[in-house]
Design a protein around this motif. Structure first.
Motif, PDB file in Angstrom:
ATOM      1  N   UNK A 109      57.533  37.283  40.951  1.00 25.93           N
ATOM      2  CA  UNK A 109      58.519  36.619  41.283  1.00 25.93           C
ATOM      3  C   UNK A 109      58.737  35.517  42.471  1.00 25.93           C
ATOM      4  N   UNK A 110      58.435  34.308  42.075  1.00 23.91           N
ATOM      5  CA  UNK A 110      58.674  33.533  43.072  1.00 23.91           C
ATOM      6  C   UNK A 110      59.436  33.594  44.299  1.00 23.91           C
ATOM      7  N   UNK A 111      59.232  33.363  45.377  1.00 22.59           N
ATOM      8  CA  UNK A 111      59.940  34.004  46.895  1.00 22.59           C
ATOM      9  C   UNK A 111      60.161  35.589  47.422  1.00 22.59           C
ATOM     10  N   UNK A 112      59.766  36.014  46.588  1.00 24.88           N
ATOM     11  CA  UNK A 112      59.237  37.193  46.664  1.00 24.88           C
ATOM     12  C   UNK A 112      58.011  37.246  47.839  1.00 24.88           C
ATOM     13  N   UNK A 113      57.458  38.477  48.642  1.00 23.98           N
ATOM     14  CA  UNK A 113      56.290  38.853  48.935  1.00 23.98           C
ATOM     15  C   UNK A 113      55.524  39.465  48.487  1.00 23.98           C
ATOM     16  N   UNK A 114      55.406  38.857  47.427  1.00 22.84           N
ATOM     17  CA  UNK A 114      54.669  39.926  46.110  1.00 22.84           C
ATOM     18  C   UNK A 114      54.499  38.126  44.943  1.00 22.84           C
ATOM     19  N   UNK A 115      54.410  37.125  45.580  1.00 24.80           N
ATOM     20  CA  UNK A 115      54.266  36.171  44.768  1.00 24.80           C
ATOM     21  C   UNK A 115      52.963  35.696  44.418  1.00 24.80           C
ATOM     22  N   UNK A 116      52.564  35.933  43.225  1.00 24.15           N
ATOM     23  CA  UNK A 116      51.255  35.482  42.901  1.00 24.15           C
ATOM     24  C   UNK A 116      50.111  36.447  42.898  1.00 24.15           C
ATOM     25  N   UNK A 117      51.015  37.687  42.936  1.00 24.24           N
ATOM     26  CA  UNK A 117      49.785  38.907  42.088  1.00 24.24           C
ATOM     27  C   UNK A 117      50.161  39.300  41.152  1.00 24.24           C
ATOM     28  N   UNK A 118      49.588  40.310  40.398  1.00 25.23           N
ATOM     29  CA  UNK A 118      49.781  41.035  39.577  1.00 25.23           C
ATOM     30  C   UNK A 118      50.576  42.380  39.433  1.00 25.23           C
ATOM     31  N   UNK A 119      50.921  42.801  38.966  1.00 23.95           N
ATOM     32  CA  UNK A 119      51.361  44.738  39.054  1.00 23.95           C
ATOM     33  C   UNK A 119      50.280  45.142  39.057  1.00 23.95           C
ATOM     34  N   UNK A 120      49.905  46.307  40.000  1.00 22.60           N
ATOM     35  CA  UNK A 120      48.667  46.768  39.512  1.00 22.60           C
ATOM     36  C   UNK A 120      47.580  46.383  39.903  1.00 22.60           C
ATOM     37  N   UNK A 121      47.306  44.875  40.302  1.00 27.35           N
ATOM     38  CA  UNK A 121      46.345  44.502  40.529  1.00 27.35           C
ATOM     39  C   UNK A 121      45.668  44.912  42.204  1.00 27.35           C
ATOM     40  N   UNK A 122      44.492  45.189  42.227  1.00 25.81           N
ATOM     41  CA  UNK A 122      43.805  44.939  44.138  1.00 25.81           C
ATOM     42  C   UNK A 122      44.915  43.865  44.492  1.00 25.81           C
ATOM     43  N   UNK A 123      44.939  43.995  46.025  1.00 29.79           N
ATOM     44  CA  UNK A 123      45.565  42.556  46.656  1.00 29.79           C
ATOM     45  C   UNK A 123      44.698  41.875  47.150  1.00 29.79           C
ATOM     46  N   UNK A 124      45.306  40.740  47.154  1.00 33.11           N
ATOM     47  CA  UNK A 124      44.297  39.551  47.650  1.00 33.11           C
ATOM     48  C   UNK A 124      43.589  40.048  49.395  1.00 33.11           C
ATOM     49  N   UNK A 125      41.962  39.041  49.808  1.00 28.61           N
ATOM     50  CA  UNK A 125      41.605  39.775  50.613  1.00 28.61           C
ATOM     51  C   UNK A 125      42.433  39.351  51.657  1.00 28.61           C
ATOM     52  N   UNK A 126      42.858  40.033  53.218  1.00 37.33           N
ATOM     53  CA  UNK A 126      43.098  39.371  53.922  1.00 37.33           C
ATOM     54  C   UNK A 126      42.477  37.884  54.421  1.00 37.33           C
ATOM     55  N   UNK A 127      43.746  37.503  54.973  1.00 35.45           N
ATOM     56  CA  UNK A 127      43.373  35.979  55.266  1.00 35.45           C
ATOM     57  C   UNK A 127      43.187  35.789  56.891  1.00 35.45           C
TER      58      UNK A 127
END
Length: 128
Positions: A109-127
Protein backbone atom coordinates in the motif's frame (compact mmCIF):
# COMPACT_ATOMS: atom_id res chain seq x y z
CA UNK A 1 -1.98 53.14 -29.10
CA UNK A 2 0.32 50.97 -27.03
CA UNK A 3 2.76 50.46 -29.85
CA UNK A 4 2.26 46.67 -29.81
CA UNK A 5 3.09 45.05 -33.17
CA UNK A 6 0.00 42.80 -33.20
CA UNK A 7 -2.27 45.80 -32.68
CA UNK A 8 -0.70 48.00 -35.36
CA UNK A 9 -2.02 46.02 -38.33
CA UNK A 10 1.52 45.13 -39.43
CA UNK A 11 1.97 41.48 -40.48
CA UNK A 12 3.21 39.30 -37.68
CA UNK A 13 6.57 37.70 -38.41
CA UNK A 14 7.21 34.26 -36.96
CA UNK A 15 10.79 33.15 -36.43
CA UNK A 16 11.42 29.66 -37.76
CA UNK A 17 13.93 27.50 -35.99
CA UNK A 18 16.10 25.20 -38.07
CA UNK A 19 15.26 21.50 -37.80
CA UNK A 20 17.45 19.70 -35.27
CA UNK A 21 19.96 17.41 -37.00
CA UNK A 22 18.75 14.28 -35.23
CA UNK A 23 15.15 14.95 -36.30
CA UNK A 24 15.95 15.29 -40.01
CA UNK A 25 15.17 12.25 -42.18
CA UNK A 26 18.18 10.25 -43.26
CA UNK A 27 18.82 10.05 -47.00
CA UNK A 28 18.28 6.62 -48.53
CA UNK A 29 21.47 4.96 -49.74
CA UNK A 30 19.64 2.84 -52.35
CA UNK A 31 18.74 5.56 -54.85
CA UNK A 32 18.93 9.33 -55.14
CA UNK A 33 15.62 11.07 -54.46
CA UNK A 34 13.59 11.92 -57.57
CA UNK A 35 12.24 15.07 -55.95
CA UNK A 36 12.73 16.77 -52.59
CA UNK A 37 11.06 14.72 -49.86
CA UNK A 38 10.67 11.61 -52.05
CA UNK A 39 12.97 8.68 -51.40
CA UNK A 40 14.21 9.89 -48.04
CA UNK A 41 14.52 7.31 -45.30
CA UNK A 42 12.67 8.04 -42.04
CA UNK A 43 15.22 8.87 -39.34
CA UNK A 44 12.84 7.86 -36.56
CA UNK A 45 12.27 4.46 -38.23
CA UNK A 46 16.03 3.86 -38.46
CA UNK A 47 16.25 4.53 -34.72
CA UNK A 48 13.29 2.19 -34.07
CA UNK A 49 10.93 4.98 -33.03
CA UNK A 50 8.49 5.45 -35.96
CA UNK A 51 5.45 3.19 -36.10
CA UNK A 52 3.16 5.50 -38.13
CA UNK A 53 1.60 3.90 -41.21
CA UNK A 54 0.97 7.41 -42.56
CA UNK A 55 4.63 8.54 -42.32
CA UNK A 56 5.68 10.42 -45.48
CA UNK A 57 9.21 8.98 -45.42
CA UNK A 58 10.44 5.52 -46.41
CA UNK A 59 10.62 2.69 -43.89
CA UNK A 60 13.31 0.26 -44.97
CA UNK A 61 13.17 1.45 -48.58
CA UNK A 62 9.37 1.09 -48.85
CA UNK A 63 6.55 3.52 -48.19
CA UNK A 64 5.52 3.32 -44.54
CA UNK A 65 2.08 1.91 -45.38
CA UNK A 66 3.67 -1.04 -47.27
CA UNK A 67 6.25 -1.65 -44.55
CA UNK A 68 3.50 -1.65 -41.90
CA UNK A 69 1.42 -4.19 -43.82
CA UNK A 70 4.49 -6.43 -44.27
CA UNK A 71 5.09 -6.39 -40.50
CA UNK A 72 1.40 -7.10 -39.82
CA UNK A 73 1.47 -10.08 -42.20
CA UNK A 74 4.67 -11.41 -40.61
CA UNK A 75 3.33 -11.35 -37.04
CA UNK A 76 -0.30 -12.24 -37.63
CA UNK A 77 -1.56 -8.65 -37.50
CA UNK A 78 -0.24 -7.98 -34.01
CA UNK A 79 1.33 -4.64 -33.24
CA UNK A 80 5.10 -4.35 -33.31
CA UNK A 81 5.37 -3.47 -29.63
CA UNK A 82 5.35 -6.02 -26.82
CA UNK A 83 2.19 -6.31 -24.75
CA UNK A 84 2.71 -5.97 -21.01
CA UNK A 85 1.82 -9.08 -19.05
CA UNK A 86 -0.73 -8.87 -16.29
CA UNK A 87 0.37 -9.74 -12.78
CA UNK A 88 -0.39 -13.32 -11.80
CA UNK A 89 -3.29 -14.24 -9.59
CA UNK A 90 -2.87 -13.65 -5.88
CA UNK A 91 -4.37 -15.64 -3.03
CA UNK A 92 -3.97 -13.86 0.28
CA UNK A 93 -2.39 -16.12 2.91
CA UNK A 94 -3.75 -16.29 6.45
CA UNK A 95 -2.19 -13.59 8.59
CA UNK A 96 -1.50 -11.14 5.73
CA UNK A 97 -1.03 -7.68 7.21
CA UNK A 98 -3.80 -5.68 5.48
CA UNK A 99 -2.27 -2.44 6.80
CA UNK A 100 0.76 -3.11 4.58
CA UNK A 101 -0.59 -5.15 1.62
CA UNK A 102 -3.76 -5.14 -0.49
CA UNK A 103 -5.44 -8.53 0.14
CA UNK A 104 -6.84 -8.72 -3.42
CA UNK A 105 -3.62 -8.05 -5.34
CA UNK A 106 -0.80 -8.51 -2.82
CA UNK A 107 0.78 -5.17 -3.71
CA UNK A 108 2.19 -2.95 -0.98
CA UNK A 109 0.00 0.00 0.00
CA UNK A 110 1.05 3.57 -0.72
CA UNK A 111 2.69 5.31 2.24
CA UNK A 112 3.99 2.09 3.76
CA UNK A 113 7.57 0.79 3.68
CA UNK A 114 6.49 -2.05 1.34
CA UNK A 115 4.94 0.23 -1.30
CA UNK A 116 6.16 -0.74 -4.77
CA UNK A 117 6.60 -4.41 -3.86
CA UNK A 118 4.35 -7.48 -3.93
CA UNK A 119 3.84 -9.87 -1.06
CA UNK A 120 6.04 -12.95 -1.47
CA UNK A 121 8.26 -11.40 -4.13
CA UNK A 122 11.98 -10.97 -3.55
CA UNK A 123 12.95 -7.50 -2.29
CA UNK A 124 14.42 -5.02 -4.80
CA UNK A 125 18.20 -4.79 -4.96
CA UNK A 126 19.75 -2.33 -2.49
CA UNK A 127 20.35 1.22 -3.71
CA UNK A 128 23.96 2.32 -3.83
Amino acid sequence: SLGLPWRSGAPLRVARRPMKPWMQPMASSTAPPAAPGIGEECGDFKRGACFRASCKFLHGGKPASEAASAVANANGGAAGLPTPRAAGSFVAPDGLDVKLFDPTTGFGLFGTPVWGTRYGSPPPPPKN
